[in-house]
Write a protein that holds these residues in place. Structure first.
Motif, short mmCIF file in Angstrom:
data_model
loop_
_atom_site.label_atom_id
_atom_site.label_comp_id
_atom_site.label_asym_id
_atom_site.label_seq_id
_atom_site.Cartn_x
_atom_site.Cartn_y
_atom_site.Cartn_z
N GLY A 171 0.79 -1.23 0.00
CA GLY A 171 0.00 0.00 0.00
C GLY A 171 0.82 1.28 0.00
O GLY A 171 0.27 2.36 -0.15
N ASP A 172 2.14 1.17 0.14
CA ASP A 172 3.00 2.36 0.12
C ASP A 172 3.04 2.96 -1.28
O ASP A 172 2.75 2.30 -2.28
N ASP A 173 3.44 4.22 -1.36
CA ASP A 173 3.68 4.89 -2.62
C ASP A 173 5.18 5.01 -2.81
O ASP A 173 5.90 5.36 -1.87
N VAL A 174 5.67 4.74 -4.03
CA VAL A 174 7.10 4.80 -4.32
C VAL A 174 7.32 5.60 -5.60
O VAL A 174 6.40 5.78 -6.41
N THR A 175 8.56 6.07 -5.79
CA THR A 175 8.94 6.82 -6.97
C THR A 175 10.10 6.11 -7.65
O THR A 175 11.02 5.63 -6.98
N LEU A 176 10.08 6.06 -8.98
CA LEU A 176 11.16 5.44 -9.73
C LEU A 176 12.37 6.37 -9.71
O LEU A 176 12.24 7.59 -9.87
N ILE A 177 13.57 5.81 -9.54
CA ILE A 177 14.79 6.63 -9.53
C ILE A 177 15.59 6.43 -10.81
O ILE A 177 16.66 7.01 -10.96
N LYS A 178 15.07 5.64 -11.75
CA LYS A 178 15.78 5.34 -13.00
C LYS A 178 14.75 5.03 -14.07
O LYS A 178 13.70 4.47 -13.79
N ASP A 179 15.03 5.42 -15.33
CA ASP A 179 14.17 5.04 -16.44
C ASP A 179 14.24 3.53 -16.62
O ASP A 179 15.33 2.97 -16.68
N LEU A 180 13.09 2.88 -16.69
CA LEU A 180 13.04 1.42 -16.82
C LEU A 180 12.28 1.04 -18.08
O LEU A 180 11.13 1.47 -18.27
N VAL A 181 12.91 0.25 -18.95
CA VAL A 181 12.25 -0.26 -20.14
C VAL A 181 11.40 -1.45 -19.71
O VAL A 181 11.90 -2.41 -19.13
N VAL A 182 10.11 -1.40 -19.99
CA VAL A 182 9.18 -2.46 -19.60
C VAL A 182 9.08 -3.46 -20.74
O VAL A 182 8.58 -3.13 -21.82
N LYS A 183 9.58 -4.65 -20.50
CA LYS A 183 9.57 -5.69 -21.54
C LYS A 183 8.15 -6.20 -21.73
O LYS A 183 7.43 -6.44 -20.78
N GLY A 184 7.75 -6.35 -22.98
CA GLY A 184 6.44 -6.90 -23.30
C GLY A 184 5.34 -5.86 -23.35
O GLY A 184 4.27 -6.13 -23.86
N ALA A 185 5.57 -4.68 -22.83
CA ALA A 185 4.54 -3.65 -22.84
C ALA A 185 4.89 -2.50 -23.78
O ALA A 185 4.09 -1.61 -24.00
N ASN A 186 6.12 -2.50 -24.32
CA ASN A 186 6.56 -1.52 -25.31
C ASN A 186 6.45 -0.08 -24.82
O ASN A 186 5.97 0.79 -25.54
N PHE A 187 6.87 0.18 -23.58
CA PHE A 187 6.97 1.56 -23.11
C PHE A 187 8.09 1.64 -22.07
O PHE A 187 8.59 0.64 -21.59
N THR A 188 8.49 2.87 -21.78
CA THR A 188 9.53 3.12 -20.78
C THR A 188 8.92 3.86 -19.61
O THR A 188 8.26 4.88 -19.80
N ALA A 189 9.11 3.33 -18.42
CA ALA A 189 8.66 4.01 -17.20
C ALA A 189 9.72 5.04 -16.85
O ALA A 189 10.88 4.69 -16.60
N LYS A 190 9.38 6.30 -16.88
CA LYS A 190 10.33 7.39 -16.69
C LYS A 190 10.68 7.61 -15.23
O LYS A 190 9.89 7.34 -14.32
#
Length: 82
Positions: free
Chosen positions: A27-46
């Motif tokens: 249930g916590d909220d988190v923030t990405l610290i690095k751009d991550l390429v999502v395999k199989g979904a064809n997008f990058t999580a910024k």
């Protein structure tokens, strides 16, 4: 007996921790610290994307969360608690 010792050592699980060492709970909220390429979904999580209401998995290295409307598994080492 050595095989049983190996299984017992793998069964020990610690808490899920973010990149700063803070304990993460469901249930916590988190923030990405690095751009991550999502395999199989064809997008990058910024970097800087907020992931709300995470779910913990069986492995303390990974969490589940929704990014861009898609539910994905994220590595806890690339997150920080918001």
């Amino acid at each position: 007996t050595w095989a049983e010792q190996g299984i017992a050592a793998e069964a020990v699980e610690g808490p899920t921790r973010d990149s700063n060492g803070a304990d993460l709970q469901a249930g916590d909220d988190v923030t990405l610290i690095k751009d991550l390429v999502v395999k199989g979904a064809n997008f990058t999580a910024k970097r800087g994307t907020l992931v709300r209401g995470i779910t913990l998995t069986d492995d303390p290295k990974f969490i589940e969360g929704k990014v861009g409307g898609t539910r994905i598994v994220l590595v806890a080492a690339y997150l920080k608690k918001a």
